[in-house]
Every structure is written in structure tokens, then in C-alpha cells.
Design a protein around this motif. Structure first.
Motif, PDB file in Angstrom:
ATOM      1  N   ARG A  25       0.826  -1.209   0.000  1.00 20.37           N
ATOM      2  CA  ARG A  25       0.000   0.000   0.000  1.00 20.37           C
ATOM      3  C   ARG A  25       0.865   1.265   0.000  1.00 20.37           C
ATOM      4  N   GLU A  26       2.014   1.244   0.689  1.00 16.41           N
ATOM      5  CA  GLU A  26       2.913   2.404   0.655  1.00 16.41           C
ATOM      6  C   GLU A  26       3.496   2.594  -0.743  1.00 16.41           C
ATOM      7  N   TRP A  53      -7.456  -5.605   7.269  1.00 12.20           N
ATOM      8  CA  TRP A  53      -6.342  -4.741   7.638  1.00 12.20           C
ATOM      9  C   TRP A  53      -6.241  -3.467   6.808  1.00 12.20           C
ATOM     10  N   GLU A  54      -7.098  -3.313   5.831  1.00 19.65           N
ATOM     11  CA  GLU A  54      -6.925  -2.209   4.883  1.00 19.65           C
ATOM     12  C   GLU A  54      -6.968  -0.832   5.543  1.00 19.65           C
ATOM     13  N   ARG A  55      -7.703  -0.690   6.624  1.00 16.17           N
ATOM     14  CA  ARG A  55      -7.805   0.606   7.303  1.00 16.17           C
ATOM     15  C   ARG A  55      -6.943   0.671   8.564  1.00 16.17           C
ATOM     16  N   SER A  56      -6.083  -0.297   8.735  1.00  9.51           N
ATOM     17  CA  SER A  56      -5.260  -0.353   9.931  1.00  9.51           C
ATOM     18  C   SER A  56      -4.107   0.650   9.865  1.00  9.51           C
ATOM     19  N   ARG A  57      -3.973   1.455  10.908  1.00  3.67           N
ATOM     20  CA  ARG A  57      -2.848   2.395  10.981  1.00  3.67           C
ATOM     21  C   ARG A  57      -1.524   1.655  11.169  1.00  3.67           C
ATOM     22  N   SER A  58      -1.597   0.426  11.619  1.00  2.00           N
ATOM     23  CA  SER A  58      -0.380  -0.350  11.819  1.00  2.00           C
ATOM     24  C   SER A  58       0.329  -0.669  10.513  1.00  2.00           C
ATOM     25  N   LEU A  59      -0.372  -0.579   9.382  1.00  2.00           N
ATOM     26  CA  LEU A  59       0.300  -0.804   8.100  1.00  2.00           C
ATOM     27  C   LEU A  59       1.438   0.186   7.919  1.00  2.00           C
ATOM     28  N   VAL A  60       1.188   1.442   8.260  1.00  2.00           N
ATOM     29  CA  VAL A  60       2.243   2.451   8.173  1.00  2.00           C
ATOM     30  C   VAL A  60       3.354   2.113   9.172  1.00  2.00           C
ATOM     31  N   GLY A  61       2.966   1.698  10.369  1.00  2.00           N
ATOM     32  CA  GLY A  61       3.953   1.365  11.387  1.00  2.00           C
ATOM     33  C   GLY A  61       4.883   0.247  10.947  1.00  2.00           C
ATOM     34  N   THR A  62       4.346  -0.780  10.265  1.00  2.00           N
ATOM     35  CA  THR A  62       5.210  -1.859   9.802  1.00  2.00           C
ATOM     36  C   THR A  62       6.229  -1.358   8.787  1.00  2.00           C
ATOM     37  N   VAL A  64       7.432   1.823   8.674  1.00  2.00           N
ATOM     38  CA  VAL A  64       8.422   2.599   9.436  1.00  2.00           C
ATOM     39  C   VAL A  64       9.439   1.636  10.043  1.00  2.00           C
ATOM     40  N   ARG A  65       8.945   0.565  10.625  1.00  2.00           N
ATOM     41  CA  ARG A  65       9.827  -0.449  11.219  1.00  2.00           C
ATOM     42  C   ARG A  65      10.790  -1.007  10.180  1.00  2.00           C
ATOM     43  N   THR A  66      10.269  -1.384   9.030  1.00  2.00           N
ATOM     44  CA  THR A  66      11.111  -1.952   7.978  1.00  2.00           C
ATOM     45  C   THR A  66      12.184  -0.966   7.538  1.00  2.00           C
ATOM     46  N   CYS A  67      11.808   0.283   7.377  1.00  2.00           N
ATOM     47  CA  CYS A  67      12.779   1.298   6.954  1.00  2.00           C
ATOM     48  C   CYS A  67      13.870   1.493   8.008  1.00  2.00           C
ATOM     49  N   MET A  68      13.504   1.428   9.279  1.00  2.00           N
ATOM     50  CA  MET A  68      14.497   1.591  10.338  1.00  2.00           C
ATOM     51  C   MET A  68      15.432   0.374  10.401  1.00  2.00           C
ATOM     52  N   PHE A  69      14.887  -0.828  10.200  1.00  2.00           N
ATOM     53  CA  PHE A  69      15.751  -2.001  10.112  1.00  2.00           C
ATOM     54  C   PHE A  69      16.660  -1.905   8.890  1.00  2.00           C
ATOM     55  N   ASP A  70      16.131  -1.393   7.795  1.00  2.00           N
ATOM     56  CA  ASP A  70      16.954  -1.206   6.593  1.00  2.00           C
ATOM     57  C   ASP A  70      18.169  -0.330   6.900  1.00  2.00           C
ATOM     58  N   ASP A 238      12.427   8.173  17.238  1.00  2.00           N
ATOM     59  CA  ASP A 238      13.857   8.348  17.022  1.00  2.00           C
ATOM     60  C   ASP A 238      14.274   8.040  15.589  1.00  2.00           C
ATOM     61  N   ALA A 239      13.310   7.911  14.698  1.00  2.00           N
ATOM     62  CA  ALA A 239      13.624   7.624  13.297  1.00  2.00           C
ATOM     63  C   ALA A 239      14.440   8.761  12.691  1.00  2.00           C
ATOM     64  N   ASP A 240      15.227   8.436  11.681  1.00  2.00           N
ATOM     65  CA  ASP A 240      16.027   9.459  11.010  1.00  2.00           C
ATOM     66  C   ASP A 240      15.121  10.538  10.421  1.00  2.00           C
ATOM     67  N   PRO A 241      15.557  11.800  10.449  1.00  2.00           N
ATOM     68  CA  PRO A 241      14.737  12.899   9.910  1.00  2.00           C
ATOM     69  C   PRO A 241      14.286  12.665   8.482  1.00  2.00           C
ATOM     70  N   SER A 242      15.132  12.044   7.655  1.00  2.00           N
ATOM     71  CA  SER A 242      14.756  11.795   6.264  1.00  2.00           C
ATOM     72  C   SER A 242      13.544  10.866   6.173  1.00  2.00           C
ATOM     73  N   LEU A 243      13.410   9.944   7.149  1.00  2.00           N
ATOM     74  CA  LEU A 243      12.248   9.062   7.185  1.00  2.00           C
ATOM     75  C   LEU A 243      11.048   9.786   7.771  1.00  2.00           C
ATOM     76  N   VAL A 244      11.263  10.542   8.834  1.00  2.00           N
ATOM     77  CA  VAL A 244      10.165  11.296   9.449  1.00  2.00           C
ATOM     78  C   VAL A 244       9.516  12.219   8.421  1.00  2.00           C
ATOM     79  N   ASN A 245      10.291  12.785   7.524  1.00  2.00           N
ATOM     80  CA  ASN A 245       9.758  13.686   6.499  1.00  2.00           C
ATOM     81  C   ASN A 245       8.774  12.987   5.568  1.00  2.00           C
TER      82      ASN A 245
END
Length: 286
Positions: A25-26, A53-62, A64-70, A238-245
Motif C-alpha cells: 500500500r505504501e 487490515w486495509e484501514r489499519s494504521r499499523s500498516l504504516v507502522g510496519t 516505518v519499522r522496515t525502513c528503520m531495520f533497513d 527516534d527515526a532518522d529525519p529523512s524518514l520522518v519527512n
């Protein structure tokens, strides 16, 4: 049209479909957190009802998590371009497609039902091996150890589904087998474990699917093995600013201007990076 692919997964394994949907979805958004066309392809082909799960806000959270692990993996590959990356509980993740540097060796590990499904969409190669094994299995560890290269183990949303003794044993064993290993993993607090009935994604799954490991202070992990150091423990704030943007505007506003309104809840979930001492054998307690 490609034939639809049936999904026959155990209850915990079924949770891998949540981050898969999140990445798809992202990718479809004009300004998404990441681009993962393979995830879009897989979601379109799976014979599975994702509507819950289509309206779940946790989709975005997953995502964010993946990007931080990346970010952790990119850092490891920058220091060890010929190292070995172990994706523990790889699910239908596409980290190899997103981050491979053309030199590193990748070992992807998951349970047999997940591996059977993964083989429908991914191929192995000279630098990519898929193992049907559990987190505590030694077969994949033997393959990693034989390479004698720097090792990073990525356990994204894996250890949290284990009982506490098994989560501890996994970390202890990895630290003991691979001096200098980087271990990236997430932790959930007691409050988060106890509130899954209200979680917008987990409440749609049976209790057997819910996470179990309660870790209220990741610093305790440093006492589990000699020479094991908690290098980082971060929340989404605490995510990197480039991700927060690239966060959705409401969450971006709260992170920047009202973090106090999120801190008490977001602190229940943490992304951690432990690094073992390369010069000293870790000790595993029985």
C-alpha cells in the motif's frame, strides 16, 4: 492473468501478511515510505482476504519499522560489504531486492510453510540461500559459520512471537556462535503484550498469533552473554529525519511538535541493535 496462490500458514506465520500489505500500500502511494513493487505483485496474486487490515494504521507502522531495520543493514554493509546478512523469519520480505550491494551473502530463514510460499515468488542464487528452519535451529547457523565472514542477523518482528526463554536462548546462541555479530531485533513491553485485543491489526487474528515476549527494558539483554552490547534502542520517534519527512502528515506533526503525546505509548515498542564482542567468546548459560 497469473494464477492465484493459496495461503496455508500457521497462526503466527500468518502475521507476515500484515507488513507485506503495508509495503504494497505504501508503494501505491504518491509519496510512500518505500517502494516495493514485488510486494504489490505478491498481494495481487495471493488468494487471501486482506480487507480486515486495509484501514489499519499499523500498516504504516510496519513500513516505518522496515525502513528503520533497513538503516541498520545499510550500516552493516557499509562496514562489511562482503559480510553475511541473515534474515531470520524472512517471511515475504524483500530486503535483498532493496538493499543488496552485489557482494554480500544473504541467508533467509523461516518455517517450512513460509518457505514453501516464499519459493512461489523468490529464487535462490549464488549469494542467496533459503533455509526451512526455526530461529533456534542450528542448520542455518552452521552454514553461516562456514563462511567465516562478518555476520548480521536481522530478526524483524520475529523474537517478539517467542516465549521469553526461547527469545533469550536465540539471542544467547547467536552471540555465542558468531563473535562480532550484529543482531537487530524488536521488543515489546508488558503493556503492549497485554493490550493486543485492542491492537488494530492483531485483534483480527487468533491469540495463538499474538506476540509473547515481554521486554520492558532492552538493556537487560546485555547481561545474557559476555561481550554483548546494546548499541542502540530506538522508538519510532527516534527515526532518522529523512524518514520522518515521509511520515503521514498527522504523525509527522505529532513527532515534531507534540512528542509528549506519543512517548508513553510508542516507548512500549523498540527497535534494538546489539553488537557482540569480536575478541571474546560469549558465554551461554544453561
Amino acid at each position: 492473468m497469473s494464477q492465484s496462490v493459496p495461503v496455508n500458514l500457521g497462526p503466527v506465520q500468518e502475521t507476515l501478511l500484515i507488513p507485506l500489505l503495508g509495503r504494497a500500500r505504501e508503494t501505491e502511494k504518491k509519496r510512500g515510505l518505500l517502494g516495493d513493487p514485488k510486494a504489490v505483485e505478491i498481494v495481487d496474486r495471493l488468494a487471501y482476504d486482506f480487507s480486515k487490515w486495509e484501514r489499519s494504521r499499523s500498516l504504516v507502522g510496519t513500513c516505518v519499522r522496515t525502513c528503520m531495520f533497513d538503516t541498520y543493514v545499510r550500516r552493516f554493509l557499509a562496514e562489511h560489504p562482503d559480510g553475511t546478512v541473515v534474515e531470520l523469519g524472512c517471511g515475504l520480505n524483500t530486503r535483498y531486492e532493496r538493499l543488496d550491494n552485489g557482494r554480500a551473502y544473504w541467508i533467509e530463514v523461516d518455517l517450512s510453510d513460509v518457505v514453501a510460499l516464499r519459493r512461489r515468488f523468490f529464487d535462490e542464487g549464488p549469494r542467496r540461500t533459503l533455509f526451512a528452519a526455526s530461529a533456534l535451529d542450528t542448520s542455518w547457523m552452521d552454514a553461516v559459520e562456514a563462511r567465516r565472514a562478518p555476520v548480521m542477523v536481522v530478526a524483524e518482528a520475529i523474537l517478539i512471537y517467542l516465549d521469553a526463554p526461547d527469545a533469550r536462548k536465540a539471542i544467547e546462541t547467536i552471540a555465542a556462535r558468531f563473535p562480532g555479530v550484529w543482531i537487530a531485533f524488536d521488543t515489546t513491553s508488558s503493556r503492549m503484550v497485554d493490550s493486543q485485543a485492542d491492537h488494530d491489526a492483531m485483534r483480527h487474528l487468533p491469540r495463538e498469533s499474538w506476540f509473547r515476549w515481554r521486554c520492558d527494558d532492552p538493556r537487560e539483554i546485555q547481561s545474557w552473554a559476555n561481550g554483548l552490547r546494546l548499541a542502540e534502542s530506538r522508538t519510532f520517534l527516534d527515526a532518522d529525519p529523512s524518514l520522518v519527512n515521509r511520515f503521514p502528515w498527522m504523525f509527522r506533526w505529532m513527532v515534531r511538535y507534540a512528542p509528549w503525546s506519543l512517548r508513553h505509548r510508542i516507548g512500549d515498542y523498540r527497535l534494538n541493535l546489539c553488537i557482540a564482542d569480536a575478541c571474546k567468546d560469549a558465554h551461554v548459560e544453561n
